[in-house]
Design a protein around this motif. Structure first.
Motif, short mmCIF file in Angstrom:
data_model
loop_
_atom_site.label_atom_id
_atom_site.label_comp_id
_atom_site.label_asym_id
_atom_site.label_seq_id
_atom_site.Cartn_x
_atom_site.Cartn_y
_atom_site.Cartn_z
N SER A 134 0.83 -1.21 0.00
CA SER A 134 0.00 0.00 0.00
C SER A 134 0.86 1.26 0.00
O SER A 134 0.47 2.29 -0.54
N ILE A 135 2.07 1.16 0.59
CA ILE A 135 2.97 2.31 0.60
C ILE A 135 3.45 2.61 -0.83
O ILE A 135 3.50 3.76 -1.26
N GLU A 189 1.87 1.79 -3.56
CA GLU A 189 0.72 2.30 -4.32
C GLU A 189 0.47 3.77 -4.00
O GLU A 189 0.19 4.56 -4.89
N ALA A 190 0.60 4.10 -2.70
CA ALA A 190 0.37 5.48 -2.30
C ALA A 190 1.33 6.41 -3.02
O ALA A 190 0.93 7.46 -3.54
N ALA A 191 2.59 6.03 -3.07
CA ALA A 191 3.59 6.88 -3.70
C ALA A 191 3.37 6.96 -5.20
O ALA A 191 3.37 8.04 -5.80
N LEU A 192 3.13 5.79 -5.82
CA LEU A 192 2.88 5.79 -7.27
C LEU A 192 1.62 6.58 -7.58
O LEU A 192 1.54 7.27 -8.59
N GLY A 193 0.64 6.51 -6.69
CA GLY A 193 -0.64 7.17 -6.89
C GLY A 193 -0.53 8.69 -6.95
O GLY A 193 -1.34 9.33 -7.60
N VAL A 194 0.43 9.27 -6.23
CA VAL A 194 0.59 10.73 -6.33
C VAL A 194 1.57 11.09 -7.43
O VAL A 194 1.94 12.25 -7.57
N ALA A 233 4.74 9.59 -8.03
CA ALA A 233 6.16 9.40 -7.83
C ALA A 233 6.66 8.39 -8.85
O ALA A 233 5.94 7.45 -9.20
N THR A 269 9.71 6.30 -5.55
CA THR A 269 8.94 5.43 -4.66
C THR A 269 9.89 4.59 -3.81
O THR A 269 9.75 4.49 -2.59
N ASN A 273 -5.56 5.19 -14.20
CA ASN A 273 -4.27 5.86 -13.96
C ASN A 273 -3.12 4.88 -14.14
O ASN A 273 -2.04 5.07 -13.62
N MET A 305 -2.48 2.11 -12.92
CA MET A 305 -1.95 1.45 -11.73
C MET A 305 -1.75 -0.04 -12.00
O MET A 305 -0.99 -0.71 -11.32
N ARG A 313 -0.32 10.03 -13.66
CA ARG A 313 -0.75 9.80 -12.27
C ARG A 313 -0.79 11.11 -11.49
O ARG A 313 -1.50 11.19 -10.48
N MET A 363 -5.34 9.18 -6.84
CA MET A 363 -6.05 7.98 -6.42
C MET A 363 -6.12 7.91 -4.89
O MET A 363 -5.18 8.25 -4.20
N PHE A 421 -7.14 5.02 -1.94
CA PHE A 421 -7.26 3.57 -1.92
C PHE A 421 -8.26 3.09 -0.88
O PHE A 421 -8.74 3.86 -0.04
N ASN A 445 -3.85 4.71 3.46
CA ASN A 445 -2.43 4.35 3.44
C ASN A 445 -1.54 5.58 3.50
O ASN A 445 -0.78 5.85 2.59
N PHE A 448 1.64 7.84 4.30
CA PHE A 448 3.06 7.50 4.46
C PHE A 448 3.37 7.54 5.95
O PHE A 448 2.82 8.36 6.68
N ILE A 451 7.75 16.54 -5.12
CA ILE A 451 8.44 15.78 -6.17
C ILE A 451 8.09 16.30 -7.56
O ILE A 451 8.88 16.16 -8.49
N ARG A 463 -3.76 14.46 0.29
CA ARG A 463 -2.51 14.15 -0.41
C ARG A 463 -2.75 14.10 -1.92
O ARG A 463 -1.93 14.58 -2.71
N VAL A 510 -1.67 17.55 -5.34
CA VAL A 510 -1.00 17.52 -6.64
C VAL A 510 -1.82 18.27 -7.69
O VAL A 510 -1.38 18.46 -8.81
#
Lengths: 442, 273
Positions: free
Chosen positions: A325-326, A328-333, A335, A340, B72, B74, B105, B110, B112, B116, B118, B132, B182, B186
Motif C-alpha cells: 500500500s505504501i 501504491e500510495a507513492a505511485l498514486g501521487v 512518484a 517510490t 491511472n 496502476m 498519475r 487515487m 485507496f 495508506n 506514508f 516531487i 494528499r 498535486v
C-alpha cells in the motif's frame, strides 16, 4: 428451516447431538490441557538446557581466560655500567641499540642470588625472567640515554612459567620431572616474593602487543587491528553491493526465469562452505590479480563474497515486508519508480537490512576457514597499520594460541575469545540501537 | 484546436469547442483486461463525465476496481496484467507511447480502499506530491498548498496544531481524508477512489461522502463502492459491472429507479451480489 410448531424428530436429534457434542468436548478438555502443560514443560526444559550449556561455556571460557588479564612482574635493580652499553661515551644510537642488555639483566638477577654460580643454575634462574626484559631495558636507555651509569629500578615481565607459578597453576607436590619449574626455581621465586620484588598487575601487554613466541609478551592488538581492517573492507563492499542487488531484484527486475535463476543461485551461495570462498580468493585475488598475501584487503574481499548472500536475502525479505500500500500510495501521487523506492520503501526496509548486515558481519568476524587459504594464518608480530599490511584476525589468533602447548597461551586464547565475544555484543547492541533510531523516525 | 481567436473560427470549430468544454473527461472504448490468461474485463466502454461523480457498483470480483486502476495505469505495477482497448483522457490515449505514466498519475490522483498515509508527518504526507513534481517554488507556497489541500479535505481544523505528528497516528477516517488531501495537493483533474469508505465507521463515511460532494465542483471523481446507498447518495452517474462486463451505465437516479437490465435490477434489489 422447519417451521412446524411441535419439535420434529430432526429437532430432537439435533438436541441429542448437541448434548453428545458437549459431553465429548468436556471429556477431551483434560487431555487438551495436559497436552498444553506438557508442551510448556518441553519449552522450559529446552530453555533451561540451553541456558546451562551457555553457562558452562561462559564459565569455562571466563575461568580459563580471566588469569590472562593479570601479569606477574618482577622488580629488578639494574646498574647501567657505561663500559657495557656505550664504551666510547658518545651516545650513538646505533651503538646503544646493539649493546648487550641481556648481560646487564643477568647481572642484576645474579646480584640477588650470589650463591648461584654454576652455568646450569644461572640459566635456570634466568628462565624466571621473560626475554622481553632485555628489550624493556634497551627501550628505557634509548628513550633517555642520560640514565647510563645510574642504578635504575625496572619492572620486567616474569616468564610465563613464573607467572603460572604465581597464579598457582604449578603444583609443587608433583614430581620434579613433571613440572615446568624445578624445586630450585620455585625456591628462588619464593625468595623474590619474600623480598617484595614480585608484583601482579593488569596485563596491558595483552592489548598493546602483537603475537609473540613468549606468551607473556603476546598480545591481541595485531589480530584486533587485522580484524578491524578486514571488517571495514567487508562492510564497505558488502553493504552497498547487497542492498543494491536486493533493491534491483526485488523492485526493478522483471520476474522471469533469469531472475529466478539468479535468486536460486544466491540462496545456494548462502549455503556454500566458507572454505570454498577462501579457495576462490586464493585463485582469483592472489594468483590472478596478484594481490598481497595475508592482507586484510583480500580477507575483506573474500568475506564480502561470503556475506553478500546473507545480506541480500535479509534485505530482500525486508523489502518484501514493506506493505504494497505504501508503494501504491507513492505511485498514486505520481512518484516515479525510483522515487517510490528511495523515498518510501528503502527507509522502511532499512532496519531489516541493517539487522541482516550485522548478522552477516558477525558471521564474518568469527570466520577462520576462508582466511587460512589466503595466508592470514601467519605468525605476525607487527601490528598492521593498514589494509595492505600482513595481518591475522581474532579467530585465527585464537586458533593459533589454543594449539600451543604452553598453558599461558591457552589462557590468552580464552582471553581473546572474551574480547571477541565482547565485540560481538557491542556490534549487536549497535544494531539494536540503530534499528531503534531508524524506527523512531517513522 | 486550430483557430486561435473567435474571428477565424468557423461555425464548425465553434461547435467542436463547445463540445470539448462539456466533453467527457475519460472516454474508454472496448477495454479488455487480462491477468495472465484470465480475462478480468470484457469490452468495457464507458465515458466519465467532467466534474461529476461516477460510481461503479457490482458484486465482488466483477472488475470494477480493475477498471478503475486502468484509468491511472496502476495496473502497470502488476506484471501479468495486460490492458487492451482505448482509454482516452481529454482525447489523449493514456496507454500510448507519448503518455508519461508519472505525468498521468499526477493528473489522475487515487485514494485507496485502506487508508495508506506514508509513515511520516501529516505535513510531509501532503507536501510529498507537490514537492516531487516541483509544483511549489518555495516553502511559503508549499505551506499554502498543504493548508488549502487539508482544508479541501476537511481536515485542517483537526490537524492544524499537530502538523508534524505522524499521519499514521490519526483515526481511520482522518487518515482517509489525509489521503484525499494528499491526492488533492498535486492538483489533479480526476480523483479515483477505490472503496474509500469500506474500512470506516458510518460517521467517518458520512464525512467523506460530504467531502466528495464538495470536491465535485473542481474535480472529476470516479468512485468504486460496495454500498449502493453510497452510490445513490454521492454520484450523478452509475455504472453496474457484472462478471467483467459493464452491464449498464446511466444517470444514478435512472439506474436505481428504473434499471433497463434485469441483472442490474437483481443486484440493486439484493437478489444477488
Amino acid at each position: 428451516m422447519n417451521s412446524h410448531p411441535t419439535p420434529s424428530a430432526g429437532a430432537i436429534d439435533a438436541k441429542e447431538a448437541g448434548r453428545r457434542a458437549s459431553e465429548a468436548i468436556a471429556a477431551s478438555l483434560k487431555g487438551r490441557y495436559a497436552a498444553e502443560k506438557r508442551f510448556r514443560a518441553y519449552g522450559i526444559a529446552a530453555i533451561v538446557f540451553a541456558m546451562l550449556c551457555l553457562a558452562t561455556l561462559f564459565v569455562t571460557i571466563i575461568g580459563t581466560g580471566l588469569p590472562a588479564f593479570t601479569q606477574t612482574m618482577i622488580r629488578l635493580e639494574v646498574t647501567l655500567y657505561p663500559q657495557d652499553i656505550d664504551p666510547d661515551g658518545n651516545r650513538d644510537p646505533a651503538v646503544l641499540s646493539r649493546a648487550n642488555y641481556r648481560k646487564l639483566i643477568q647481572q642484576s638477577v645474579l646480584d640477588l642470588f650470589p650463591e648461584v654460580t654454576s652455568r646450569r643454575d644461572k640459566r635456570a634462574l634466568m628462565a624466571l625472567i621473560s626475554p622481553g626484559a632485555t628489550f624493556d631495558l634497551r627501550r628505557e636507555v634509548m628513550d633517555d640515554p642520560s640514565i647510563i651509569g645510574q642504578r635504575v629500578s625496572l619492572l620486567v615481565h616474569a616468564s610465563d612459567d613464573a607467572d603460572q607459578l604465581e597464579k598457582g597453576h604449578i603444583d609443587a607436590d608433583l614430581p620434579e620431572s613433571e613440572r615446568r619449574l624445578n624445586d630450585k626455581q620455585i625456591g628462588w621465586f619464593e625468595r623474590l616474593k619474600e623480598r617484595g620484588l614480585v608484583v601482579t598487575r593488569f596485563n596491558t601487554t595483552l592489548f598493546t602487543n602483537g603475537d609473540s613466541r613468549s606468551p607473556e609478551l603476546a598480545g591481541i592488538r595485531g589480530a584486533l587491528m587485522g580484524s578491524l581492517f578486514t571488517m571495514l573492507v567487508t562492510l564497505a563492499l558488502s553493504f552497498p553491493l547487497a542492498v543494491g542487488a536486493a533493491l534491483y531484484l526485488e523492485e526493478f527486475a522483471p520476474k522471469n526465469k533469469w531472475t529466478q535463476l539468479i535468486e536460486v543461485n544466491i540462496n545456494n551461495l548462502a549455503a556454500v562452505p566458507s572454505i570454498v570462498f577462501g579457495l576462490l580468493g586464493l585463485a582469483v585475488f592472489l594468483n590472478f590479480f596478484g594481490m598481497p598475501r595475508s592482507a586484510p584487503l583480500v580477507g575483506g574481499l573474500v568475506l564480502t563474497l561470503m556475506t553478500l548472500p546473507t545480506i541480500i536475502i535479509a534485505s530482500r525479505a525486508a523489502l518484501k515486508s514493506v506493505p504494497p500500500s505504501i508503494r501504491e500510495a507513492a505511485l498514486g501521487v505520481g512518484a516515479s519508480k525510483v522515487q517510490t523506492v528511495f523515498h518510501h520503501v528503502l527507509p522502511l526496509a532499512l532496519p531489516g537490512m541493517l539487522t541482516g548486515t550485522i548478522i552477516g558481519m558477525a558471521q564474518a568476524l568469527g570466520e577462520t576457514a576462508p582466511l587460512l587459504m589466503i595466508g592470514m594464518i601467519a605468525f605476525i608480530v607487527d601490528i598492521p597499520g593498514g589494509p595492505l599490511d600482513p595481518a591475522t584476525v581474532m579467530p585465527v589468533q585464537i586458533y593459533l594460541w589454543s594449539d600451543l602447548p604452553e598453558r599461558a597461551f591457552v589462557e590468552r586464547a580464552s582471553a581473546a575469545i572474551m574480547v571477541l565475544l565482547g565485540f560481538l555484543v557491542i556490534m549487536n547492541a549497535l544494531a539494536v540501537l540503530l534499528r531503534k533510531r531508524f524506527e523512531k523516525k517513522w | 484546436m486550430t483557430g486561435m481567436t473567435a474571428e477565424v473560427m468557423t461555425p464548425k470549430e465553434v461547435e467542436t469547442a463547445k463540445e470539448a468544454a462539456i466533453a467527457p473527461k475519460f472516454v474508454t472504448k472496448g477495454v479488455d483486461v487480462y491477468y495472465a490468461e484470465k480475462q478480468a474485463l470484457t469490452n468495457v466502454s464507458l465515458d466519465i463525465e467532467t466534474n461529476q461523480v461516477t460510481s461503479l457498483i457490482g458484486p465482488s470480483g466483477c472488475g470494477k476496481s480493475t477498471y478503475l486502476r486502468c484509468l491511472n495505469r496502476m495496473n502497470d505495477t502488476i506484471d501479468i496484467c495486460r490492458v487492451m482497448g482505448d482509454i482516452l483522457l481529454d482525447g489523449a490515449d493514456i496507454y500510448s507511447r507519448e503518455m508519461d505514466v508519472v505525468h498521468l498519475r499526477a493528473r489522475v490522483g487515487m485514494v485507496f480502499q485502506k487508508p495508506n498515509p506514508f509513515p511520516k508527518s501529516i505535513y510531509e504526507n501532503v507536501c510529498y506530491g507537490p514537492k516531487i513534481h516541483g509544483i511549489a517554488k518555495n516553502k511559503a507556497e508549499l505551506d499554502d498548498i498543504v493548508h488549502t489541500s487539508l482544508q479541501k479535505a476537511g481536515l485542517w481544523n483537526e490537524v492544524k496544531d499537530r502538523m508534524h505528528e505522524p499521519g499514521t497516528g490519526l483515526s481511520g477516517g482522518q487518515q482517509q481524508r489525509l489521503c484525499i488531501a494528499r491526492a488533492v495537493a498535486v492538483q489533479p483533474d480526476v480523483i479515483l477512489m477505490d472503496e474509500p469508505c469500506s474500512a470506516l465507521d458510518p460517521i467517518a463515511t458520512a464525512k467523506i461522502e460530504e467531502l466528495i460532494d464538495e470536491l465535485r465542483v473542481n474535480y472529476t471523481i470516479v468512485i468504486v463502492t460496495h454500498s449502493m446507498q453510497q452510490a445513490a447518495r454521492v454520484s450523478q452517474r452509475t455504472g453496474f459491472f457484472h462478471l467483467g462486463e459493464l452491464v449498464e451505465v446511466g444517470e444514478t437516479e435512472q439506474i436505481f429507479t428504473n434499471p433497463k437490465d434485469e441483472r442490474t435490477q437483481g443486484y440493486i434489489t439484493g437478489r444477488f451480489g
